[in-house]
Design a protein around this motif. Structure first.
Motif, short mmCIF file in Angstrom:
data_model
loop_
_atom_site.label_atom_id
_atom_site.label_comp_id
_atom_site.label_asym_id
_atom_site.label_seq_id
_atom_site.Cartn_x
_atom_site.Cartn_y
_atom_site.Cartn_z
N GLN A 18 0.81 -1.21 0.00
CA GLN A 18 0.00 0.00 0.00
C GLN A 18 0.85 1.27 0.00
OE1 GLN A 18 -1.87 1.07 3.93
NE2 GLN A 18 -1.48 -1.07 4.42
N PHE A 72 -4.46 3.71 4.73
CA PHE A 72 -4.85 2.82 5.83
C PHE A 72 -6.36 2.62 5.85
CE2 PHE A 72 -6.62 2.85 10.16
CZ PHE A 72 -6.16 1.63 10.63
N THR A 93 0.61 -1.35 7.42
CA THR A 93 0.95 0.00 6.97
C THR A 93 2.35 0.38 7.42
OG1 THR A 93 -1.39 0.67 7.08
CG2 THR A 93 0.25 2.42 7.04
#
Length: 298
Positions: A125, A152, A209
């Motif tokens: 991500q 997130f 994350t």
């Protein structure tokens, strides 16, 4: 220069990341992966439960037990398994007495594997854009904190939807196998189990994350994420070793999985304690991720 305030930036990035995940087909792949795993566990647990109950019934029939004795034995077996799954907590046993055992077993097994699924879901991500430096096009228009929180929340939203779909399928399957599992009880417990899973998952989404922010390579982020998951599991396992002289019992408080036991507890104080622990872990991981992203040369 930033043209939007913080909350608006987060919403814009969250929506854009969510649309990209859905359009790329990732959501369908993740749903398929989660579905196959859940279906496999569900079928295996259902088969074992039916076989065990069938053997008990056959033994009772051989000794000439009547229907009342058979029903009482089935109830005792159910309570025994339920006590094992809830650590013999009387309040939880009473609250979950009407939930089919297969649902509880699948829930417990899913919590064990869910962190790895979350890592696979979002390992790139941040690192997926830090490596090729495409993230700089975001950070010149939005705050780094907004970029981080938007990504997130995008992963958390996608996970929330996927878990709801799978939980609904599991409860419907349990309803088909157990006609006495009433609709009202099904809905209430579906929401309870879904909420518990989401509270549990948010800390691990934040961990993913953090790991994704630490490295430029998505593959390295994924491997490091798995290493941390193993370390957390090892700390929890060592701390729970059944020895009277275990001086490492304090380690379990450093592992997120230690707090999963009360996520289905009917008393608000017990549930809130677990929820607060997972919120604290999520906050720590997100602060760490922001610190890394803020210091990194993008």
């Amino acid at each position: 220069m930033c043209t939007l305030d913080g909350p608006k930036e987060i919403v814009v990035i969250w929506a854009a990341e969510l649309r990209r995940a859905v359009r790329s087909g990732r959501a369908l792949v993740l749903l398929g992966l989660y579905s196959m795993f859940s279906a496999l566990v569900l079928l295996v647990v259902g088969f074992v439960t039916r076989e065990l109950q069938g053997q008990v019934n056959n033994k009772l029939q051989e000794v000439g037990a009547d229907a009342e004795v058979t029903a009482r034995a089935a109830d005792e077996l159910h309570r025994g398994v339920l006590g094992f799954l809830t650590s013999n907590d009387a309040a939880m046993m009473e609250a979950l007495a009407q939930v089919p055992i297969v649902v509880l077993v699948v829930f417990k097994i899913s919590l064990f594997f869910l962190p790895a699924y979350i890592a696979l879901m979002g390992f790139d991500q941040v690192s997926g854009e830090v490596g090729p430096r495409s993230i700089r096009y975001l950070t010149v228009r939005a705050r780094r904190s907004s970029v981080l929180l938007g990504k997130f929340l995008s992963q958390a939203t996608l996970l929330l939807a996927l878990v709801l779909v799978i939980d609904l399928a599991i409860f419907v399957y349990a309803r088909i196998l157990n006609p006495d599992f009433g609709f009202a009880v099904l809905v209430v417990n579906l929401l309870k189990f879904w909420t518990a899973t989401i509270v549990f998952s948010l800390a691990y989404v934040a961990l993913t994350t953090l790991c994704s922010s630490l490295f430029r390579s998505p593959a390295v982020s994924l491997v490091f994420n798995f290493i941390l998951l193993f370390v957390f599991w090892l700390m929890d396992s060592v701390a729970r070793a059944p020895t009277e002289t275990n001086s490492l019992r304090f380690l379990r408080y450093l592992s997120p999985s230690n707090y999963s036991g009360n996520l289905l507890h009917p008393r608000l104080a017990e549930f809130a304690g677990s929820g607060a622990a997972y919120a604290a872990f999520a906050a720590i991981f997100l602060v760490g991720a922001y610190g890394v992203l803020r210091a990194r040369d993008l």
